[in-house]
Design a protein around this motif. Structure first.
Motif, PDB file in Angstrom:
ATOM      1  N   UNK A 278       0.799  -1.615  -0.142  1.00  0.00           N
ATOM      2  CA  UNK A 278       0.189   0.004   0.351  1.00  0.00           C
ATOM      3  C   UNK A 278       0.728   1.158  -0.145  1.00  0.00           C
ATOM      4  N   UNK A 279       2.214   1.298   0.217  1.00  0.00           N
ATOM      5  CA  UNK A 279       2.923   2.551   0.928  1.00  0.00           C
ATOM      6  C   UNK A 279       3.528   2.208  -0.340  1.00  0.00           C
ATOM      7  N   UNK A 280       3.935   1.585  -0.883  1.00  0.00           N
ATOM      8  CA  UNK A 280       4.185   1.766  -2.798  1.00  0.00           C
ATOM      9  C   UNK A 280       3.251   2.135  -3.514  1.00  0.00           C
ATOM     10  N   UNK A 281       2.668   2.293  -3.308  1.00  0.00           N
ATOM     11  CA  UNK A 281       0.726   2.029  -4.087  1.00  0.00           C
ATOM     12  C   UNK A 281       1.149   4.268  -4.384  1.00  0.00           C
ATOM     13  N   UNK A 282       0.826   4.192  -2.695  1.00  0.00           N
ATOM     14  CA  UNK A 282       1.429   5.708  -2.496  1.00  0.00           C
ATOM     15  C   UNK A 282       1.884   6.551  -2.924  1.00  0.00           C
ATOM     16  N   UNK A 283       3.099   5.959  -2.736  1.00  0.00           N
ATOM     17  CA  UNK A 283       4.493   6.099  -3.705  1.00  0.00           C
ATOM     18  C   UNK A 283       4.121   7.089  -5.017  1.00  0.00           C
ATOM     19  N   UNK A 284       4.000   5.565  -6.013  1.00  0.00           N
ATOM     20  CA  UNK A 284       3.778   5.440  -7.212  1.00  0.00           C
ATOM     21  C   UNK A 284       2.722   6.790  -7.253  1.00  0.00           C
ATOM     22  N   UNK A 285       1.644   6.678  -6.703  1.00  0.00           N
ATOM     23  CA  UNK A 285       0.080   7.487  -7.013  1.00  0.00           C
ATOM     24  C   UNK A 285       0.736   9.065  -7.127  1.00  0.00           C
ATOM     25  N   UNK A 286       1.615   9.013  -5.970  1.00  0.00           N
ATOM     26  CA  UNK A 286       2.027  11.090  -5.660  1.00  0.00           C
ATOM     27  C   UNK A 286       2.694  11.515  -7.066  1.00  0.00           C
ATOM     28  N   UNK A 287       4.229  10.025  -7.688  1.00  0.00           N
ATOM     29  CA  UNK A 287       4.823  10.832  -8.084  1.00  0.00           C
ATOM     30  C   UNK A 287       3.904  10.846  -9.355  1.00  0.00           C
ATOM     31  N   UNK A 288       2.738   9.812  -9.880  1.00  0.00           N
ATOM     32  CA  UNK A 288       2.230  10.254 -10.731  1.00  0.00           C
ATOM     33  C   UNK A 288       1.101  10.959 -10.485  1.00  0.00           C
ATOM     34  N   UNK A 289       0.648  11.748 -10.113  1.00  0.00           N
ATOM     35  CA  UNK A 289      -0.176  12.883  -9.984  1.00  0.00           C
ATOM     36  C   UNK A 289       0.243  13.585 -10.048  1.00  0.00           C
ATOM     37  N   UNK A 290       1.535  13.974  -9.048  1.00  0.00           N
ATOM     38  CA  UNK A 290       3.021  15.260  -9.527  1.00  0.00           C
ATOM     39  C   UNK A 290       2.976  15.303 -11.216  1.00  0.00           C
ATOM     40  N   UNK A 291       2.833  14.818 -11.918  1.00  0.00           N
ATOM     41  CA  UNK A 291       3.120  15.047 -13.855  1.00  0.00           C
ATOM     42  C   UNK A 291       1.938  14.956 -14.520  1.00  0.00           C
ATOM     43  N   UNK A 292       0.726  14.581 -13.431  1.00  0.00           N
ATOM     44  CA  UNK A 292      -0.336  14.004 -14.484  1.00  0.00           C
ATOM     45  C   UNK A 292      -1.352  15.360 -14.161  1.00  0.00           C
ATOM     46  N   UNK A 293      -1.946  15.639 -15.152  1.00  0.00           N
ATOM     47  CA  UNK A 293      -3.193  16.305 -15.086  1.00  0.00           C
ATOM     48  C   UNK A 293      -4.357  15.565 -14.916  1.00  0.00           C
ATOM     49  N   UNK A 294      -4.412  15.776 -14.393  1.00  0.00           N
ATOM     50  CA  UNK A 294      -6.038  14.568 -13.351  1.00  0.00           C
ATOM     51  C   UNK A 294      -7.319  15.100 -13.719  1.00  0.00           C
ATOM     52  N   UNK A 295      -7.944  15.861 -14.666  1.00  0.00           N
ATOM     53  CA  UNK A 295      -9.288  16.270 -15.498  1.00  0.00           C
ATOM     54  C   UNK A 295      -8.987  15.608 -16.569  1.00  0.00           C
ATOM     55  N   UNK A 296      -7.847  15.302 -17.734  1.00  0.00           N
ATOM     56  CA  UNK A 296      -7.809  15.039 -18.764  1.00  0.00           C
ATOM     57  C   UNK A 296      -7.101  13.768 -18.670  1.00  0.00           C
ATOM     58  N   UNK A 297      -5.798  13.367 -17.654  1.00  0.00           N
ATOM     59  CA  UNK A 297      -4.952  12.456 -17.811  1.00  0.00           C
ATOM     60  C   UNK A 297      -3.663  12.253 -18.693  1.00  0.00           C
ATOM     61  N   UNK A 298      -3.547  13.774 -19.540  1.00  0.00           N
ATOM     62  CA  UNK A 298      -2.395  13.650 -20.244  1.00  0.00           C
ATOM     63  C   UNK A 298      -1.489  14.139 -19.421  1.00  0.00           C
ATOM     64  N   UNK A 299      -0.129  14.696 -19.770  1.00  0.00           N
ATOM     65  CA  UNK A 299       1.040  15.087 -19.410  1.00  0.00           C
ATOM     66  C   UNK A 299       0.648  16.284 -19.142  1.00  0.00           C
ATOM     67  N   UNK A 300       1.299  16.746 -17.421  1.00  0.00           N
ATOM     68  CA  UNK A 300       1.142  18.309 -17.029  1.00  0.00           C
ATOM     69  C   UNK A 300       2.087  19.268 -17.415  1.00  0.00           C
ATOM     70  N   UNK A 301       1.843  20.311 -16.701  1.00  0.00           N
ATOM     71  CA  UNK A 301       3.143  21.415 -17.743  1.00  0.00           C
ATOM     72  C   UNK A 301       4.669  20.857 -17.288  1.00  0.00           C
ATOM     73  N   UNK A 302       4.700  20.218 -16.438  1.00  0.00           N
ATOM     74  CA  UNK A 302       6.026  20.283 -15.215  1.00  0.00           C
ATOM     75  C   UNK A 302       7.074  19.177 -15.947  1.00  0.00           C
ATOM     76  N   UNK A 303       5.694  18.145 -16.528  1.00  0.00           N
ATOM     77  CA  UNK A 303       6.144  17.021 -17.269  1.00  0.00           C
ATOM     78  C   UNK A 303       6.437  17.271 -18.884  1.00  0.00           C
ATOM     79  N   UNK A 304       6.134  17.780 -19.501  1.00  0.00           N
ATOM     80  CA  UNK A 304       5.957  18.552 -21.100  1.00  0.00           C
ATOM     81  C   UNK A 304       7.595  19.961 -20.949  1.00  0.00           C
ATOM     82  N   UNK A 305       7.986  20.206 -19.891  1.00  0.00           N
ATOM     83  CA  UNK A 305       8.795  20.534 -19.737  1.00  0.00           C
ATOM     84  C   UNK A 305      10.555  20.127 -19.670  1.00  0.00           C
ATOM     85  N   UNK A 306      10.356  19.038 -18.747  1.00  0.00           N
ATOM     86  CA  UNK A 306      11.124  18.727 -19.068  1.00  0.00           C
ATOM     87  C   UNK A 306      11.588  17.366 -19.974  1.00  0.00           C
ATOM     88  N   UNK A 307      10.196  16.871 -20.402  1.00  0.00           N
ATOM     89  CA  UNK A 307      10.757  15.330 -21.760  1.00  0.00           C
ATOM     90  C   UNK A 307      11.284  17.199 -22.987  1.00  0.00           C
TER      91      UNK A 307
END
Length: 455
Positions: A278-307
């Motif tokens: 469960x803790x691993x899932x929370x960590x993975x989910x937290x990392x995902x939320x940091x780069x994913x736009x929650x409404x559309x599921x696309x990558x957000x601006x932070x991830x866009x700039x790094x890529x």
């Protein structure tokens, strides 16, 4: 690896004896002389492990353990009961209130250090994950659904070449609602990864294979590394059991296996392994939320700039060109004004879906914000990027959008601007400015069209 250990005993001589043994192995030792003192020290100091005497005046060890596990701050500190009691019912009672194990007085040095090593490994993983979890939940805070998940029946694989003892353990587990499969039933261990095993019960006395080598193999293999291993061994073979704990096994049961103790230990180990999961899932989910736009599921601006930074550097160092397509939904404000923001969200989600369906797997689809989208296209010259942008434009405009829960049908179009990296001096700001200029030209040219800024 060392740790802070809280030793709880109402007899000072017992506390000092354990303190001497632990400090000789470079542990830091805290002491408490009764139950309430132990609760206070545990909450204030948050030790890594608690060695808890059972027979104490006033509040006994069982009640202390129960209160420790009920306190959010101390719930995940491993507790080892230290007692002169050897009856299995007393051991099971301690396991049922949350203790990880028992040590019997007089405490054997080898058993003590083996147990400390196993608990420290568990603690290191759990503590690291709790610190890193980025879900916004406090460590240890779980909702009812998660709590139910921790207590689901276990999936157990029994590795023993003795058909009578393995069948006996399997029957005990099945009668308690667990799923149990023996090695003799399975024939081999090739399907362990796909079986979703929570616990492996491994007999130390097996003759058909080397149990400790097998234990080491499981802990070195990615598919089984996180599975808890409970060793079953004869009481006279404690040295090998201790070696198994050093290798990575989680627990030991001495034969003949007592039903109540087996069930209690399986429940405890299952809960611990699922808590780590469960803790691993929370960590993975937290990392995902940091780069994913929650409404559309696309990558957000932070991830866009790094890529974009990585892909442009690769292009400059001799790689193929990178292009970007900047898209903007036409007249999106009127959608919100006419049909409401819920309908606007539905449009954004549907546009995101059509974008994903009309790009290559290697392309990076992002939503920087609002009604604006960007597709980063690696290894793509400008003419191919324009063709891709045109395909996206047609995909959006060709079919009406259903909004308001499918009750309304509206037509949506988008405009797009394309830009391609120009050379080694090109920056992210340069290429995005050109794409934005092209997008502005598409808007001014009548919308629902693709424009590019030529290299």
């Amino acid at each position: 690896m060392s740790a802070r250990v809280l030793v709880v005993d109402d007899i000072e001589a017992n506390r000092r004896l354990l303190q001497a043994k632990l400090e000789a192995q470079y542990f830091t030792v805290l002491q408490a002389e009764n139950g309430q003192h132990a609760l206070d020290v545990a909450e204030q100091e948050l030790p890594e492990i608690i060695l808890l005497d059972v027979m104490m005046p006033g509040m006994d060890g069982y009640e202390v353990c129960r209160r420790l596990k009920a306190n959010r701050l101390t719930a995940h500190i491993p507790v080892v009961m230290v007692t002169a009691l050897s009856d299995s019912e007393d051991r099971v009672r301690g396991l049922e209130v949350g203790a990880e194990d028992f040590l019997t007085k007089p405490v054997d040095d080898f058993a003590l250090m083996s147990r400390m090593g196993a608990l420290m490994r568990y603690n290191a993983v759990a503590s690291e994950l709790r610190q890193r979890q980025a879900s916004g939940l406090k460590a240890g805070a779980m909702d009812e659904t998660q709590d139910e998940e921790l207590h689901r029946p276990a999936r157990v694989f029994i590795i023993d070449d003795n058909p009578r003892t393995s069948a006996r353990m399997a029957t005990m587990l099945r009668n308690d609602g667990h799923t149990a499969t023996t090695l003799l039933e399975a024939g081999d261990m090739s399907n362990l990864a796909t079986m979703g095993v929570d616990i492996m019960i491994l007999s130390i006395s097996a003759k058909a294979f080397d149990p400790l080598r097998l234990c080491a193999h499981f802990k070195m293999t990615e598919a089984t590394r996180a599975v808890s291993i409970i060793l079953v061994c004869d009481p006279s073979d404690r040295a090998r059991a201790g070696k198994g704990l050093d290798i990575g096994a989680s627990d030991v049961i001495f034969s003949p296996v007592d039903r109540q103790e087996l069930l209690a230990r399986v429940r405890t180990q299952t809960r611990r392994s699922r808590y780590i999961e469960l803790l691993r899932h929370r960590v993975d989910r937290g990392l995902e939320l940091s780069v994913i736009d929650q409404l559309t599921g696309l990558y957000n601006r932070r991830y866009m700039m790094s890529q974009m930074q990585q892909l442009m550097q690769r292009a400059v160092m001799g790689g193929k060109p990178v292009s970007i397509v900047m898209c903007d939904i036409d007249y999106f404000k009127s959608v919100n004004d006419t049909y409401g923001h819920d309908a606007g969200d539905e449009v954004l989600q549907e546009v995101a879906g059509r974008l994903r369906e009309n790009v290559r797997p290697m392309d990076v689809v992002c939503r920087p914000g609002g009604e604006e989208f960007m597709v980063i296209m690696p290894d793509t010259p400008g003419d191919l990027a324009c063709a891709a942008a045109e395909r996206i434009r047609r995909a959006v405009a060709s079919q009406p959008f259903m909004v308001s829960g499918g009750k309304r049908e509206i037509t949506i179009t988008l405009s797009a601007g394309v830009a391609t990296i120009r050379g080694p001096d090109d920056t992210i700001a340069d290429i995005t400015k050109r794409a934005d200029t092209a997008l502005y030209q598409a808007k001014m040219g009548g919308r629902n069209r693709v424009e590019s800024v030529a290299a």
